[in-house]
Design an enzyme around this catalytic site. Structure first.
Site, PDB file in Angstrom:
ATOM      1  N   SER A  50      35.945  72.793 103.078  1.00  0.00           N
ATOM      2  CA  SER A  50      34.824  72.368 102.252  1.00  0.00           C
ATOM      3  C   SER A  50      34.777  73.174 100.945  1.00  0.00           C
ATOM      4  O   SER A  50      35.710  73.121 100.154  1.00  0.00           O
ATOM      5  CB  SER A  50      33.520  72.478 103.038  1.00  0.00           C
ATOM      6  OG  SER A  50      32.487  71.772 102.404  1.00  0.00           O
ATOM      7  N   LYS A  99       9.057  63.349  94.577  1.00  0.00           N
ATOM      8  CA  LYS A  99       9.013  64.807  94.568  1.00  0.00           C
ATOM      9  C   LYS A  99       9.175  65.383  95.972  1.00  0.00           C
ATOM     10  O   LYS A  99       9.727  66.471  96.153  1.00  0.00           O
ATOM     11  CB  LYS A  99       7.692  65.284  93.945  1.00  0.00           C
ATOM     12  CG  LYS A  99       7.555  66.796  93.866  1.00  0.00           C
ATOM     13  CD  LYS A  99       8.643  67.408  93.006  1.00  0.00           C
ATOM     14  CE  LYS A  99       8.479  68.912  92.912  1.00  0.00           C
ATOM     15  NZ  LYS A  99       9.601  69.547  92.192  1.00  0.00           N
TER      16      LYS A  99
END
Length: 246
Positions: free
Chosen positions: A124, A176
């Site tokens: 990764s 949000k």
């Protein structure tokens, strides 16, 4: 490593536990005076841009630690090359990208080669960092690749509802609280987070494509689908240049 005209000594650039000063330790020497040095720089554990907790001491920030070690290797005229020894499952996107940029900057400013040596795991974000180097070496038993991005979310809202607890947030916009464990995930929230993942993943693939042009085009999508790959398979697919036993 073979360096023209000299037999290299090898040393480790490290940090002392007490005052965090950089030190060097010779681990091999060929006996010739004036030999070039090869710096070994370690990246271990999760890649994060914060101080890791240490045992009875203040831990180091992996990103700034790498920058300091590269600066030390770059300013030493005796250092001819750097071995970046990776043993990491990856970590944060920005921290991995910051390390990648530090290594690219080091190569451009010093013209000193950087060679990745993959140990048990270099996956990764660890593979992302390796793509900044000139040459990648892995062991047949190395676990690498895992090329992809994940944003993990968890929702506590159903469990809270069963015990009679209700959470309410006042936000400046409908997205949000996307990913908040106290909010219900909407389809719009999913689209926002998926777009974020897709953007980061596209950049990761671009980095791999630039660094590893030898990956067969018809296998690139498979190689970058997030799977982990052993060292031998990674070598066959062009993800690494050399196996450690060759």
């Amino acid at each position: 490593l073979s360096l023209a005209g000299c037999g290299p000594a090898t040393f480790v650039v490290g940090v002392t536990p007490g005052d965090q000063r950089l030190t060097t330790t010779t681990v091999a020497r060929d006996g010739h005076l004036g030999s070039a040095r090869i710096a070994i720089v370690d990246i271990n554990g999760l890649i994060v841009n914060t101080r890791k907790p240490g045992l009875l001491q203040e831990g180091a920030n992996p990103v700034s630690d790498l920058a300091e070690k590269l600066r030390a290797a770059g300013s030493d005229p005796r250092v001819a090359a750097v071995i970046l020894r990776l043993n990491t499952p990856g970590g944060a996107v920005t921290a991995s990208d910051a390390m990648y940029r530090e290594i690219r900057r080091f190569r451009e400013q010093t013209a000193k080669p950087v060679i990745t040596l993959m140990m048990d795991v270099a996956a990764s974000g660890g593979y992302y960092v390796a793509c900044a180097t000139d040459h990648i070496v892995a062991y047949p038993t190395t676990v690498t690749a895992s090329i992809g991005v994940i944003v993990q979310t968890i929702s506590l809202k159903p469990a809270l509802g069963r015990i009679g607890v209700q959470a309410e947030a006042f936000t400046s916009g409908p997205n949000k609280d996307a990913g908040s464990p106290l909010a219900a995930m909407t389809n719009t929230h999913r689209q926002v987070l998926q777009q974020l993942v897709d953007d980061f993943y596209t950049r990761f693939c671009d980095v791999v494509r630039e660094a590893r042009p030898g990956i067969p085009a018809d296998q690139f999508a498979q190689v970058t689908d997030g799977r982990v790959i052993g060292g031998e398979a990674a070598h066959a697919l062009g993800l690494v240049d050399t196996l450690g036993d060759q």
